[in-house]
Scaffold this motif. Structure first.
Motif, PDB file in Angstrom:
ATOM      1  N   ILE A 251       1.338  -1.407  -0.137  1.00  0.00           N
ATOM      2  CA  ILE A 251      -0.146   0.241   0.006  1.00  0.00           C
ATOM      3  C   ILE A 251       0.978   1.256  -0.194  1.00  0.00           C
ATOM      4  N   GLY A 264      -7.258   6.520  -6.889  1.00  0.00           N
ATOM      5  CA  GLY A 264      -6.220   4.898  -6.234  1.00  0.00           C
ATOM      6  C   GLY A 264      -6.274   3.608  -7.679  1.00  0.00           C
ATOM      7  N   TYR A 266      -4.534   0.053  -8.915  1.00  0.00           N
ATOM      8  CA  TYR A 266      -4.332  -1.043  -8.274  1.00  0.00           C
ATOM      9  C   TYR A 266      -3.314  -1.693  -9.781  1.00  0.00           C
ATOM     10  N   ILE A 275      -1.532  -1.140  -4.453  1.00  0.00           N
ATOM     11  CA  ILE A 275      -2.754  -0.305  -4.159  1.00  0.00           C
ATOM     12  C   ILE A 275      -2.074   1.419  -3.977  1.00  0.00           C
ATOM     13  N   PHE A 291      -9.598   2.352  -1.550  1.00  0.00           N
ATOM     14  CA  PHE A 291      -9.322   1.398  -0.650  1.00  0.00           C
ATOM     15  C   PHE A 291      -9.918   0.415  -1.120  1.00  0.00           C
ATOM     16  N   GLU A 294     -10.289  -1.148  -4.645  1.00  0.00           N
ATOM     17  CA  GLU A 294      -8.985  -1.062  -5.635  1.00  0.00           C
ATOM     18  C   GLU A 294      -8.705  -2.615  -4.972  1.00  0.00           C
ATOM     19  N   LEU A 295      -8.790  -2.882  -3.468  1.00  0.00           N
ATOM     20  CA  LEU A 295      -9.197  -3.781  -3.227  1.00  0.00           C
ATOM     21  C   LEU A 295      -9.606  -5.487  -3.556  1.00  0.00           C
TER      22      LEU A 295
END
Length: 340
Positions: A251, A264, A266, A275, A291, A294-295
């Motif tokens: 991260i 963001g 990825y 990320i 977040f 992107e996760l």
């Protein structure tokens, strides 16, 4: 922190000048040297004038005649060759003022790039500034930057082209900054299946962490694009990075630019899922939603390609973005965000 700058080389002369001084010291002239080397006087004069390169055979013969190691003559030739190519490149870079001005000047203020030294002329100053940019991006020429970030090479690496982005220059700087920070802090290469398995196991822990960190600190509310700090990271951001690192996910929080307001990203970088997030969200809710979005890409969408949030790219896959949004909303709801 890595900074990139232009190294200055002093003006140097061809190794033939050293040779001319040496044979004068030895009481010889070009004709004597030619006879001792088995060369014609013209060939030796070309060497003395720097019209031909000193290759291994010539260096060996010079060692035999002057008692100066062949390695010295070869090193001098390499140094001179490097000087010539740098001067040639400097001249070509000095003709790239518009390319240089396309990149955001804030990069220097953030210490992403060291300010280039002033040259003796405007053209030389431009050449130095272009050189610092090329070193930052690790590309050889402005044309190589165009091919990598706008054309086929970027598509091979990321499956997108920045040609469609509003400001590809600022966007490329933000992406490259993440690569540099990643290289400064290497992580063990990851297997995608193993990362997905760990992520599923630790997802409740991540959601609990989000639930415990819903409020943006008062000290962070005044941080804007104009705030001079380079990358602003607080305890919540640091804790999130440490938590995800245990899973095998990197991260990074990197300030974006007004002309490239990406929230963001990825991607897999050197076999590590990355990320990369903006570091100046106006609320924790916005940060966490980005977040988790992107996760979802880490969890569902494999190693190929790159996903950029808040950036319009026509050939992105809308179904993947919708799936990521649904995942983010679900995680936000579980973390107790009212609008999750």
């Amino acid at each position: 922190m890595n900074v990139y700058h232009c190294d200055e080389l002093a003006v140097i002369f061809p190794p033939g000048r050293d040779l001319a001084e040496k044979i004068q010291e030895m009481g010889m002239d070009a004709n004597d040297l030619a006879a001792r080397m088995g060369y014609t006087p013209k060939a030796v004069n070309d060497i003395l004038q720097g019209n031909v390169r000193i290759v291994s055979e010539v260096a060996f013969l010079l060692e035999m005649v002057t008692n100066i190691p062949s390695s010295y003559w070869l090193r001098r030739q390499v140094s001179y060759d490097e000087y010539l190519i740098r001067e040639k490149v400097k001249a070509s870079l000095g003709n790239q003022p518009l390319w240089k001005k396309s990149f955001p000047a804030e990069a220097c203020a953030r210490n992403w790039i060291e300010k280039a030294p002033e040259g003796k002329s405007k053209t030389e100053t431009t050449a130095n500034e272009v050189h610092t940019l090329l070193k930052f991006f690790a590309v050889g020429t402005p044309q190589a930057w165009d091919r990598y970030y706008k054309d086929a090479r970027l598509k091979v690496a990321f499956r997108i082209s920045l040609a469609e982005v509003k400001d590809p220059y600022a966007m490329s700087m933000w992406i490259r900054r993440g690569e540099i920070l990643s290289d400064e802090d290497p992580m063990e290469q990851q297997d995608h299946k193993a990362v997905r398995k760990k992520l599923k196991q630790h997802l409740p822990e991540i959601i609990d962490f989000a639930a415990a960190n819903k409020i943006l600190p008062e000290s962070a509310k005044d941080i804007t694009y104009n705030t001079p700090e380079a990358d602003v990271v607080d305890d919540c951001m640091t804790g999130l990075a440490e938590l995800c690192r245990k899973i095998g996910i990197r991260i990074l929080f990197v300030q974006n630019f007004k002309t490239a307001p990406v929230h963001g990203m990825y991607r897999w970088y050197k076999d590590v899922p990355l990320i990369q997030l903006h570091d100046r969200f106006k609320s924790r809710e916005a940060m966490w939603h980005t977040f988790f979005h992107e996760l979802a890409h880490v969890l569902y969408h494999g190693k190929k390609g790159i996903c950029l949030q808040n950036v319009e790219i026509t050939h992105h896959h809308p179904e993947k973005e919708e799936e990521a949004n649904c995942f983010a909303q679900k995680c936000m709801a579980e973390a107790g965000f009212v609008d999750g």
